[in-house]
Each structure stands twice: as structure tokens, then as C-alpha cells.
Design a protein around this motif. Structure first.
Motif, PDB file in Angstrom:
ATOM      1  N   VAL A   2       1.346 -15.354  -5.553  1.00 29.65           N
ATOM      2  CA  VAL A   2       0.947 -16.159  -4.538  1.00 29.65           C
ATOM      3  C   VAL A   2       0.949 -14.828  -3.139  1.00 29.65           C
ATOM      4  O   VAL A   2       0.037 -15.319  -2.853  1.00 29.65           O
ATOM      5  CB  VAL A   2       1.877 -17.161  -4.665  1.00 29.65           C
ATOM      6  CG1 VAL A   2       1.724 -18.109  -3.431  1.00 29.65           C
ATOM      7  CG2 VAL A   2       1.153 -18.496  -5.438  1.00 29.65           C
ATOM      8  N   VAL A   3       1.938 -15.107  -3.588  1.00 27.56           N
ATOM      9  CA  VAL A   3       2.040 -13.390  -2.531  1.00 27.56           C
ATOM     10  C   VAL A   3       2.093 -11.767  -3.043  1.00 27.56           C
ATOM     11  O   VAL A   3       2.945 -11.823  -4.249  1.00 27.56           O
ATOM     12  CB  VAL A   3       3.577 -13.603  -2.167  1.00 27.56           C
ATOM     13  CG1 VAL A   3       3.701 -12.802  -0.771  1.00 27.56           C
ATOM     14  CG2 VAL A   3       4.296 -14.892  -1.542  1.00 27.56           C
ATOM     15  N   VAL A   4       1.152 -11.769  -2.157  1.00 28.42           N
ATOM     16  CA  VAL A   4       0.775  -9.750  -3.509  1.00 28.42           C
ATOM     17  C   VAL A   4       1.195  -9.031  -2.035  1.00 28.42           C
ATOM     18  O   VAL A   4       0.318  -9.523  -0.836  1.00 28.42           O
ATOM     19  CB  VAL A   4      -0.426  -9.615  -3.671  1.00 28.42           C
ATOM     20  CG1 VAL A   4      -0.795  -8.903  -4.194  1.00 28.42           C
ATOM     21  CG2 VAL A   4      -0.636 -10.749  -4.824  1.00 28.42           C
ATOM     22  N   ALA A   5       1.420  -7.593  -2.382  1.00 32.27           N
ATOM     23  CA  ALA A   5       1.549  -6.951  -1.213  1.00 32.27           C
ATOM     24  C   ALA A   5       1.198  -5.347  -1.860  1.00 32.27           C
ATOM     25  O   ALA A   5       1.635  -5.096  -3.179  1.00 32.27           O
ATOM     26  CB  ALA A   5       3.400  -6.556  -0.781  1.00 32.27           C
ATOM     27  N   GLU A   6       0.095  -4.895  -1.554  1.00 29.64           N
ATOM     28  CA  GLU A   6      -0.222  -3.982  -2.701  1.00 29.64           C
ATOM     29  C   GLU A   6      -0.520  -2.367  -2.020  1.00 29.64           C
ATOM     30  O   GLU A   6      -0.657  -2.230  -0.891  1.00 29.64           O
ATOM     31  CB  GLU A   6      -1.361  -3.949  -2.665  1.00 29.64           C
ATOM     32  CG  GLU A   6      -1.695  -4.914  -4.196  1.00 29.64           C
ATOM     33  CD  GLU A   6      -2.913  -5.314  -4.231  1.00 29.64           C
ATOM     34  OE1 GLU A   6      -4.315  -4.650  -4.821  1.00 29.64           O
ATOM     35  OE2 GLU A   6      -3.062  -5.914  -5.484  1.00 29.64           O
ATOM     36  N   HIS A  55      -5.684 -15.088   0.307  1.00 28.41           N
ATOM     37  CA  HIS A  55      -6.451 -14.523   1.673  1.00 28.41           C
ATOM     38  C   HIS A  55      -5.530 -13.045   2.378  1.00 28.41           C
ATOM     39  O   HIS A  55      -3.962 -13.539   2.223  1.00 28.41           O
ATOM     40  CB  HIS A  55      -6.201 -15.964   2.596  1.00 28.41           C
ATOM     41  CG  HIS A  55      -6.567 -17.067   1.871  1.00 28.41           C
ATOM     42  ND1 HIS A  55      -8.271 -17.429   2.567  1.00 28.41           N
ATOM     43  CD2 HIS A  55      -6.395 -18.407   0.787  1.00 28.41           C
ATOM     44  CE1 HIS A  55      -8.301 -18.037   1.935  1.00 28.41           C
ATOM     45  NE2 HIS A  55      -7.734 -18.688   0.758  1.00 28.41           N
ATOM     46  N   SER A  56      -6.626 -12.149   2.866  1.00 27.68           N
ATOM     47  CA  SER A  56      -5.916 -11.090   3.602  1.00 27.68           C
ATOM     48  C   SER A  56      -5.062 -11.598   4.362  1.00 27.68           C
ATOM     49  O   SER A  56      -5.611 -12.472   5.910  1.00 27.68           O
ATOM     50  CB  SER A  56      -6.648 -10.398   4.055  1.00 27.68           C
ATOM     51  OG  SER A  56      -6.259  -9.051   4.131  1.00 27.68           O
ATOM     52  N   VAL A  57      -3.985 -11.384   5.030  1.00 24.81           N
ATOM     53  CA  VAL A  57      -3.084 -10.910   6.434  1.00 24.81           C
ATOM     54  C   VAL A  57      -3.900 -10.319   7.028  1.00 24.81           C
ATOM     55  O   VAL A  57      -3.706 -11.173   8.293  1.00 24.81           O
ATOM     56  CB  VAL A  57      -1.390 -10.462   6.170  1.00 24.81           C
ATOM     57  CG1 VAL A  57      -1.106 -10.736   5.236  1.00 24.81           C
ATOM     58  CG2 VAL A  57      -1.988  -8.978   5.788  1.00 24.81           C
ATOM     59  N   THR A  58      -4.821  -9.712   7.185  1.00 20.31           N
ATOM     60  CA  THR A  58      -5.253  -8.966   8.315  1.00 20.31           C
ATOM     61  C   THR A  58      -6.752  -9.920   8.382  1.00 20.31           C
ATOM     62  O   THR A  58      -6.717 -10.470  10.039  1.00 20.31           O
ATOM     63  CB  THR A  58      -6.348  -7.525   8.326  1.00 20.31           C
ATOM     64  OG1 THR A  58      -6.928  -7.787   6.315  1.00 20.31           O
ATOM     65  CG2 THR A  58      -5.111  -6.540   7.822  1.00 20.31           C
ATOM     66  N   SER A  59      -7.673 -10.832   7.957  1.00 22.89           N
ATOM     67  CA  SER A  59      -8.474 -11.235   8.337  1.00 22.89           C
ATOM     68  C   SER A  59      -8.490 -12.768   8.298  1.00 22.89           C
ATOM     69  O   SER A  59      -9.028 -13.415   8.730  1.00 22.89           O
ATOM     70  CB  SER A  59      -9.651 -11.038   7.429  1.00 22.89           C
ATOM     71  OG  SER A  59      -9.356 -11.340   6.082  1.00 22.89           O
TER      72      SER A  59
END
Lengths: 477, 239
Positions: B5-9, B67-71
Motif C-alpha cells: 500500500v505504501v511503497v518507497a523505492e 499512485h505516485s506521490v509526484t503525479s
């Protein structure tokens, strides 16, 4: 849309609960209402009074007994300017210019009985017009109500919470804007009602609708200014300081600078200076009361030649009447030349001052309001011209009677005794030459077409504020 | 089956020449409580802000619910319930009114009985529901905010120092609530410097130091994470 509505309703709820904003809005509504009521009563009274005075003045003139026609020239006549229906809201220049004029031969008197000239300093302060209230005080009240609309949320952290819960900054600002605009509209309501009243009393629908619409745009512009000030500030006290400074600049300083600049760029000679020039030029024209004045020698010779006689007594008309007609025409040309020059100067000054509407929405609103209400400078000038036209027409009509209906010998012997004086009179039916004076504002189409530039100024302000808020909204995050 | 659900790469955030987050990677699965533990200046708040879309990553990626945090930050914000360290609600409104207002902002319709049920669930005393929030304690405010999150049916909760300033009984109540939410399928991502509190509720703990994840601790079966072990690692890094 429902989010914008929620933000707007919450802002109103906040104002209601904190009471300060509600108090300010209520004071605004009460002041607007009071000024509209007081002005409506005053203008209605003035309108009825002036219509009646006009009727009495005309009747008094008509009722004069048989007289020497030149006595009637000096007996004179009064004309009164009845206020336009919308002057209950926008008195415009009417408060400073005169509303009545005494018309007589050989003179162009200035209009008299202006409200400001008759008032003491304290009365001036207390004569709060609805237009002044809306143009100057309502923006101040909008500032008091809304200076913290965004900064308060920022300081409390609720702005951040709203944004991080997915509420768009655009929606938050729109909700705040509509809440502010709504409070402004409440203060505008008495004016809208008064405009309807003006519509019912002869003002055209297009004019009343444009008038109210202009003020709506003005309120929207100021709501946007307040919102912008609050959006760009990090703290409420900074927002308050910025907005008060803006109010002082836009509503006090720029209008003042506008009139000073106009007076500097288009300096007008003082009254004394003008009067001396007029007198000097008039002196060269000769004295119309004295038919033997050398200034009329050529006129006399031309007439004698034309009718093939050697003495003015043998002319088929009264030479004294001819001289009076001739001199009145010459004198009026000179007076009109100076009057037109003075009006041109005043108009040039007004035009310069009006350009400051690009720098202050208050200036553009004030100009638009006066133009639409028919209480602008041009309207006053038209009153002066129409009054002068009436003066010239009735004086020349009396001179014509003097020339054709009064025998030369009877005329020159009128001071011999009472009988000769009585003989040198013309029938009172001649006084019917006086036309009725009914001054009305320009047509709706004329006023609307001449106010387009100021509509453009207001719309430009609206567009500018929209752009500034859009830019400021990017910094909210 | 775990659902990320929450992903940082390989997430990097730089402010001028300062590296605030350095190659941070982690995944929080549906129904999981993940605590990012770190001292002051470790980069916890920046991580949270990055997921909320208020700080842009310099490189790498971060996403919530795919969903990307940037877009897609607007979408993410609409799905996330965020509880800041100090719960910011309106002091001039009552608890009920605050919830009604924020629900209207989220365009969520709930009946009065739904709101009352949520307030009961977070154990906010009934006599406080119609009192102005200005009179609430921090714990009561937090309960109100959690009730709001419940009513919004937000699938993801972001908590910033949630137990800071709470008394022990309020912390217990809070921990129980978070556990209940997690069991009901909500994903909880919290940043904290409270080792004990994190160990009580988290399924996994990431230890953040100077912008890097330097250790990950997780529950073994139904046993809580060993507080002592985490404390030792945390203390070593923050000595």
C-alpha cells in the motif's frame, strides 16, 4: 462545488460565532441602509422642491405685468436642476456644484446652492452618501471581516489539514472568496433596493442594472484583494497591515494624487484672473444700454445705409433694441468662449484624474458610478450649457420685442414722466417667450457607451486579482 | 497474500546541498502497522511529507495504493487520513461539527448516528461531543481525528508522533484503536520517536538515522517487537 459551499458556510459560521465580523457586517449594512434612506429622503425632497420652484419661477415670470421689455431682461429667471433618480445613491459632483442658476441679460451667473457650500465642516462629515460608503468604507469593512480568512487557518494548522485531506487549495480559496463577497453583497443590498426604487422613478432598467452590476464587480474586486492579502501573508497581523496599507493607498492616496496631478498638469487660471480677462474683452464690445456707444457706430451706419435713412429714429425698428440684440450676441459669444474654455479645463483635469482608475479600483468605480448615475462633470456642464441656451433665447426674444414692438421715440422718452414710462411698456403676453426648463440626464445608451472605459478598468482589476490569487495559491502549500 | 500500500523505492530528498533522505526503501502492506522510528532530524517528517505530496522527491519513487506521490498527490490525499502531531481541528466548532465539516470537505455523507457510532468507537465521552474543540484535551482531539478517519473510511492512516503529549491511559486507548483499525484492514504508517509506543502497535519498525534506514525490526508471530532490542539500536544511533 459542495466543497466550496462548505468552506463558505464554515467561514460564515466562524464570523457568526466570533461576533466581531458579524458586528462589522451589521454596522456596514446599517450604515449603507441609513445613508440610502437619508439620501433618498433628501433627494426626493430636493427633487420635489426644485420642480415646484421651477414651476413657481416660470409662473412668476409669466405673471409679470406689462413692462418695458428690458426690465424683464434684468428681472431674470431661475432654473433648477432636478436630481437624477440614481443621485439618491451617487450624488457625484452635484454635491459640490450648484443646483440652481439665476438667468439674466448680459451675465452668465454661476450655479449656486451646492450642498457642500452651504454645509458646515461637521455637516460635511455627516453627509455620508451611499456611493462613498460603498466605494470607500465597504472595502475597509471587508478588510476587517476577512483579513485573517486564510492566515487564521494557516496559523491554526487547519489549512494544512484540509490540504492533506485532499481539499484543493483552489476550492478553499474559492470558498473564502465567496464568503467575503457574500458579506459585501449584504452591504450592497440597500443600494440594490435603492436602485430598484430609482428604476421605479424613471431611471431605465439598463442603467439601474449596470449600476448595481458595476458595484457587484467592485465588491468582487475588493473581496479578491482581501483574499489575496490573506493568502500571501504568513500571519494575520501581517495580512491586516498589508491590507490596511493597500486600502489607504487605493482609496485615499491615489484619488488624492489623481486630483493633485490633474491640477498640476492642467492648471486653470484663478477666478479673478479669468474675470479680469472677461471684463477687459467685454469692455471692448461696448455697453449695450448705450446705443450711442462708439462700438455700435458701424452697426448704426450699416443700418442707415441699408434702409436709406439719415437718423436711427427713421429706422423701421427700434435701434436701441437692435443694439441690445447685437451686443447680447457679441457678449454671449465672449462669455461662452470663456465658459467653454473653463469647462474644457475642468474636463481635461477630470480626464487626467480618471486615468488613475488604472491604478485604483476606487477611482474607476467612482467614475463609472457618476457616469451611470448622470451626476458626473459632463452632466453639470450640460446643465450650464442648457441653462445658458435658455438664458440667451429668452433675453434675445425680449430684445426682439424691444426691437419690433416698442417704438423708438416712446422708448427714448420713457423717463420723461409717468405717462411716457407707462407708454414704454409692452404687453405681458410677450413674457410667454420663456421656454420651460426640464433638465434630465443623458440617455441610457449615451451613459453606458461613455462608461465603457471605466468598466474595462474594473474588469482589468478583476483579472489582475484573479491572476495574483492564482499565483499566491501556488505558495499556500 | 500481502498487498503493498505504501511503497518507497530508493527515495532521495535533498534540500540545497543537504541530503535529508538517502536511498530510503520500504513497503507497508495492507492491514499492516509500520512505524518509522528516529530521533530529531532523522528525516521522519520529510518522509511523511513526501508521501503527502508536500515535499517532492529528488530521485527515487514513492507511492500510495499504487499512485505516485509526484503525479497523483490529490488522489493520495483523498485516500489518506493524516493525523499531525498536534491535531489541528477548529476550536470554535464542537467535535460533532468538526467531523461534519471535514466530512463535507471530503464529500463524504454520513448520518448523525454514523458519527455518534464512530465517536463511541474511539471512546470519546458522549458529553464532549457537543462541546467546542477549544475545550478538548490533546487525547480527545486525537480521538476526534481518528473518528473522522473512520468515517472517511480512509484505507491508509498517516500518523505523525501520535502519542506525543498523551497520558499513559490515553496512549493505551490509542494503541488499542490503531490495532483495531489495522485488524479491520486499514494500513497505518506512523513516524515516531517513541520506542515503547512503536513496539506496542507496529508489525514492523524501520529505524531511520540521518536519512537512511539503518535497521528493520518485525514481530515474530503474535509476539510484540522486542522493545529492549529496538531501544538499544535506537540509543546507539542517538547517543
Amino acid at each position: 462545488m459542495s466543497i466550496i459551499k462548505s468552506v463558505m458556510f464554515d467561514e460564515w459560521r466562524y464570523w457568526r460565532r466570533t461576533k466581531v465580523a458579524t458586528t462589522v457586517i451589521l454596522i456596514g449594512i446599517a450604515l449603507a441602509l441609513a445613508s440610502v434612506i437619508v439620501n433618498s429622503i433628501e433627494v426626493r425632497q430636493a427633487s420635489a422642491e426644485r420642480t415646484e420652484l421651477q414651476r413657481i419661477s416660470e409662473q412668476t415670470f409669466f405673471d409679470q405685468p406689462d413692462r418695458h421689455p428690458h426690465r424683464m431682461v434684468h428681472y431674470g429667471h431661475y432654473v433648477f436642476r432636478t436630481p437624477s433618480p440614481l443621485s439618491i445613491i451617487e450624488p457625484g459632483v452635484d454635491a459640490f456644484t450648484g443646483t440652481a442658476m439665476f438667468l439674466e441679460g448680459h451675465q452668465q451667473n454661476t450655479a449656486m446652492f451646492s450642498e457642500q457650500r452651504q454645509s458646515s465642516g461637521l455637516t460635511r462629515f455627516s453627509s455620508l452618501s451611499p456611493a462613498f460608503m460603498l466605494q470607500v468604507l465597504v472595502p475597509l469593512m471587508l478588510i476587517l471581516v476577512g483579513y485573517s480568512c486564510v492566515t487564521r487557518e494557516r496559523e491554526a494548522g487547519t489549512l494544512h489539514v484540509m490540504i492533506t485531506q485532499g481539499v484543493k487549495v483552489r476550492d478553499i480559496l474559492a470558498g473564502k472568496f465567496f464568503s467575503l463577497a457574500g458579506s459585501g453583497m449584504l452591504m450592497l443590498a440597500p443600494l440594490a433596493i435603492a436602485s430598484l426604487w430609482a428604476g421605479a422613478h424613471g431611471e431605465s432598467l439598463a442603467i439601474t442594472a449596470s449600476f448595481v452590476l458595476g458595484y457587484v464587480v467592485y465588491i468582487l474586486v475588493w473581496s479578491a484583494i482581501v483574499l489575496w492579502g490573506s493568502t500571501i501573508s504568513s500571519r494575520s497581523n501581517a495580512s491586516f497591515a498589508i491590507l490596511i496599507a493597500l486600502w489607504v493607498v487605493l482609496c485615499i492616496l491615489v484619488p488624492r494624487i489623481a486630483s493633485t496631478t490633474a491640477a498640476t498638469l492642467e492648471p486653470s487660471p484663478g477666478k479673478l484672473e479669468s474675470d479680469f480677462s472677461v471684463v477687459e474683452e467685454l469692455r471692448a464690445l461696448g455697453d449695450g444700454h448705450n446705443a450711442s456707444d462708439p462700438a455700435y457706430e458701424k452697426l448704426k451706419q450699416d443700418l442707415l445705409n441699408q434702409y436709406g435713412v439719415d437718423d436711427v429714429a427713421d429706422l423701421p425698428m427700434n435701434f436701441r433694441g437692435v443694439v441690445l440684440t447685437y451686443s447680447e450676441k457679441k457678449l454671449t459669444d465672449v462669455l461662452n468662449k470663456y465658459a467653454e474654455a473653463r469647462m474644457d479645463e475642468e474636463l481635461s483635469q477630470a480626464e487626467i484624474a480618471r486615468q488613475f482608475g488604472w491604478l485604483s479600483p476606487m477611482v474607476s468605480m467612482r467614475t463609472f458610478s457618476m457616469m451611470i448615475a448622470g451626476t458626473n462633470l459632463e452632466n453639470h456642464h450640460r446643465f450650464l450649457r442648457e441653462a445658458e441656451e435658455l438664458r440667451f433665447d429668452f433675453v434675445q426674444a425680449l430684445n426682439h420685442a424691444h426691437e419690433h414692438d416698442l417704438d423708438y421715440h416712446t422708448d427714448i422718452n420713457r423717463y420723461v414722466n409717468d405717462d411716457t414710462a407707462k407708454a414704454a411698456r409692452v404687453d405681458a403676453s410677450h413674457w410667454q417667450v420663456l421656454s420651460s426648463f426640464d433638465f434630465a440626464p443623458e440617455s441610457a445608451q449615451f451613459r453606458l457607451s461613455h462608461s465603457l472605459r471605466y468598466v474595462l478598468q474594473l474588469l482589468l482589476w478583476a483579472a489582475l486579482m484573479l491572476a495574483l490569487i492564482k499565483r499566491a495559491s501556488r505558495g499556500v502549500m | 497474500m500481502s498487498e503493498p500500500v505504501v511503497v518507497a523505492e530508493s527515495l532521495n530528498v535533498r534540500f540545497a546541498d543537504q541530503c535529508v533522505l538517502d536511498d530510503v526503501s520500504f513497503t507497508v502492506n495492507r492491514g499492516e502497522v509500520f512505524a518509522l522510528l528516529g530521533g530529531n532530524g532523522a528525516g521522519k517528517s520529510t518522509t511523511l511529507k513526501t508521501f503527502l505530496g508536500t515535499v517532492a522527491p529528488t530521485s527515487g519513487s514513492a507511492s500510495v495504493l499504487g499512485h505516485s506521490v509526484t503525479s497523483d498527490s490529490d488522489f493520495i490525499r483523498s485516500k489518506v487520513a493524516y493525523l499531525p502531531e498536534s491535531v489541528m481541528l477548529y476550536g470554535h466548532l464542537t467535535g460533532m461539527e468538526n467531523i461534519e465539516y471535514f466530512l463535507s470537505l471530503a464529500d463524504v455523507k454520513r448520518s448523525a448516528s454514523d458519527i455518534e457510532a464512530a465517536l463511541k468507537r474511539v471512546a470519546l465521552q458522549a458529553d464532549a461531543w457537543h462541546k467546542k474543540l477549544a475545550d478538548y484535551s490533546k487525547g480527545m482531539r486525537q480521538k476526534t481525528a481518528i473518528a473522522l478517519a473512520l468515517l472517511r473510511s480512509a484505507p491508509v492512516l498517516f500518523l505523525d508522533e501520535p502519542t506525543s503529549g498523551l497520558d499513559p491511559s490515553a496512549i493505551d486507548e490509542f494503541n488499542q484503536l490503531v490495532t483495531a483499525l489495522s485488524e479491520a484492514g486499514s494500513t497505518v504508517f506512523m513516524v515516531t520517536h517513541d520506542v515503547y509506543g512503536a513496539c506496542q502497535v507496529a508489525h514492523r519498525i524501520g529505524l531511520l538515522d540521518q536519512g537512511k534506514i539503518v535497521g528493520v525490526f518485525e514481530r515474530s508471530g503474535s509476539e510484540l517487537i522486542d522493545t529492549e532490542q529496538v531501544h538499544t539500536a535506537f540509543a546507539k544511533r542517538n547517543a
